[in-house]
Motif scaffolding. Sequence first.
Motif, short mmCIF file in Angstrom:
data_model
loop_
_atom_site.label_atom_id
_atom_site.label_comp_id
_atom_site.label_asym_id
_atom_site.label_seq_id
_atom_site.Cartn_x
_atom_site.Cartn_y
_atom_site.Cartn_z
N GLN A 1 0.87 -1.11 -0.11
CA GLN A 1 -0.26 0.10 -0.05
C GLN A 1 0.95 1.28 -0.08
O GLN A 1 0.60 2.06 -0.70
N VAL A 2 1.72 1.42 0.71
CA VAL A 2 2.75 2.49 0.92
C VAL A 2 3.50 2.66 -0.40
O VAL A 2 3.61 3.85 -1.12
N ILE A 3 3.96 1.91 -0.76
CA ILE A 3 4.86 1.83 -2.17
C ILE A 3 3.65 2.35 -3.19
O ILE A 3 4.21 3.36 -4.29
N TYR A 4 2.40 1.66 -3.36
CA TYR A 4 1.30 2.24 -4.28
C TYR A 4 1.04 3.79 -4.15
O TYR A 4 1.13 4.42 -5.24
N TYR A 5 0.99 4.14 -2.96
CA TYR A 5 0.58 5.50 -2.58
C TYR A 5 1.90 6.43 -3.04
O TYR A 5 1.50 7.54 -3.50
N ILE A 6 3.01 5.84 -2.71
CA ILE A 6 4.14 6.87 -3.06
C ILE A 6 4.27 6.96 -4.81
O ILE A 6 4.41 7.93 -5.31
N SER A 7 4.01 5.87 -5.35
CA SER A 7 4.14 5.73 -6.83
C SER A 7 3.02 6.69 -7.59
O SER A 7 3.19 7.17 -8.53
N GLN A 8 1.99 6.53 -6.92
CA GLN A 8 0.73 7.26 -7.24
C GLN A 8 0.76 8.92 -7.11
O GLN A 8 0.26 9.50 -8.10
N TYR A 9 0.86 9.12 -5.86
CA TYR A 9 0.82 10.53 -5.23
C TYR A 9 1.88 11.44 -5.13
O TYR A 9 1.71 12.61 -4.84
N GLY A 10 3.28 10.75 -5.08
CA GLY A 10 4.48 11.41 -4.73
C GLY A 10 4.58 11.04 -3.36
O GLY A 10 3.62 11.15 -2.38
N LEU A 11 6.04 10.98 -2.83
CA LEU A 11 6.25 11.06 -1.51
C LEU A 11 5.94 12.13 -0.78
O LEU A 11 5.40 11.93 0.38
N GLU A 12 5.97 13.21 -1.38
CA GLU A 12 5.66 14.47 -0.29
C GLU A 12 4.10 14.52 -0.03
O GLU A 12 3.74 14.85 1.12
N ASN A 13 3.36 14.34 -0.95
CA ASN A 13 1.88 14.11 -0.57
C ASN A 13 1.46 13.00 0.30
O ASN A 13 0.69 13.21 1.35
N HIS A 14 2.21 11.98 0.40
CA HIS A 14 2.06 10.85 1.12
C HIS A 14 2.60 11.28 2.79
O HIS A 14 1.83 11.08 3.52
N LEU A 15 3.48 11.71 2.60
CA LEU A 15 4.30 12.01 3.89
C LEU A 15 3.21 13.18 4.54
O LEU A 15 3.02 13.08 5.98
N LEU A 16 2.74 14.18 3.70
CA LEU A 16 1.81 15.06 4.45
C LEU A 16 0.61 14.40 5.18
O LEU A 16 0.18 14.98 6.14
N LYS A 17 0.12 13.42 4.44
CA LYS A 17 -1.03 12.63 4.77
C LYS A 17 -0.88 11.98 6.10
O LYS A 17 -1.91 12.02 6.97
N ILE A 18 0.25 11.49 6.26
CA ILE A 18 0.58 10.62 7.42
C ILE A 18 1.27 11.15 8.37
O ILE A 18 1.52 10.69 9.54
N GLY A 19 2.03 12.53 8.40
CA GLY A 19 2.48 13.16 9.23
C GLY A 19 3.75 12.78 9.70
O GLY A 19 4.29 12.82 10.68
N GLU A 20 4.67 12.22 8.51
CA GLU A 20 5.91 11.72 8.68
C GLU A 20 7.07 12.62 8.19
O GLU A 20 6.75 13.40 7.23
N THR A 21 8.34 12.49 8.64
CA THR A 21 9.39 13.22 8.16
C THR A 21 9.92 12.35 7.02
O THR A 21 9.95 11.43 6.97
N ARG A 22 10.42 13.27 5.86
CA ARG A 22 10.94 12.30 4.85
C ARG A 22 12.32 11.55 4.95
O ARG A 22 11.85 10.44 4.75
N ALA A 23 13.19 11.80 5.41
CA ALA A 23 14.43 11.10 5.92
C ALA A 23 14.30 9.88 6.59
O ALA A 23 14.44 8.64 6.42
N ASN A 24 13.50 10.08 7.97
CA ASN A 24 13.18 9.05 8.79
C ASN A 24 12.14 8.01 8.19
O ASN A 24 12.22 6.93 8.33
N TYR A 25 11.15 8.27 7.50
CA TYR A 25 10.18 7.44 6.69
C TYR A 25 10.80 6.65 5.63
O TYR A 25 10.48 5.43 5.66
N LEU A 26 11.70 7.20 4.72
CA LEU A 26 12.22 6.53 3.73
C LEU A 26 13.35 5.47 4.39
O LEU A 26 13.21 4.18 3.91
N ALA A 27 14.00 5.70 5.47
CA ALA A 27 14.81 4.69 6.00
C ALA A 27 14.08 3.60 6.61
O ALA A 27 14.37 2.42 6.48
#
Length: 342
Positions: free
Chosen positions: A282-308
Amino acid sequence: MDFQTYCKNFRFEAEKAGYDHAYIARCLEYASNIHKNDLPIIYSLKHLSLLVGIDESYIRSVGYLQERYYRTFKIPKRSGGDREISEPLPNLKSIQRWILDEVLNKVEPSQYAKAYVQNRSIKDNARFHRYQKQVLTVDIQNFFPSLSTKLVKQFFSSCGYSKRLTYYLTRICTLSGGLPQGAPTSPALSNIFLREFDEAIAEYCKELAIRYTRYADDLTFSGAFEVNPLITLVKKELKKLDLKVNNSKTRLMYGHQRQEVTGIVVNKKLQVPRNVRRELRQVIYYISQYGLENHLLKIGETRANYLAHIFGICDFILFVNPSDRDALEGKKILKENYVISW
């Protein structure tokens, strides 16, 4: 170097420095007890400081003011709540690594210990319990902090070290009366302390054809057996180390249920639980469809920590099952589109 050669060289240098024969004899008698254990011979705190390359005054200060030499912080547990990590400052960590390499790693852990041992892994721990009628998992409560200063002191004393050195070696490896979670020495010491426990439990299990392994504070039993007598024995043996079972985490899983050992399903083929793999898809699908920044905004996470974090889930799934298509695809997408840094 064999001990005869050591004695010859030591005697030559000591006589040249003006030490008398009685003193030299006492030193060599002390050294022989340590050499029998195939451990580094350490005569004094000054000698230890030269071996580790850290000033003697620093080691003395650690001995009296332990808390000043740790950075303490909390990380979330997978099961909920927080885990307190006490990370030693660089010089103290350097001393602990020397003790780990030169002393603790010379002591063979039990064959039932699957964590913190070279060439053994969480996958090896789980593999042992496939295709079993029952799987019982038991957790030890507050593991590292409950392994006491008394146990550490007893260990270094049994190595043959002097009372003064034993005091400092113990203080270097402990914090607030127990093993600090974050010190490189703590995992190896925990395996040393539980060797007799492992052997006692394994002896009981062999008689009843029960499979047993221990991954740090997680005990796993599998086969066909009565649960209550086994748990009673575990509690009795843990009490000898002032340890307790975390009753809320004791789980008995039958063959018709999902049998999970340290995060790996063991009913048949080793596999990461389905819900974890589904969430990754689901995560990979959301990132692929809507982009990482939009996905992070929705779930309230920071970029570096979330990707790791996501990259780590992919790696864990592939460690358990190297051909998992979703994890392979997820890792590929992350590598092609984003810079992973942590």
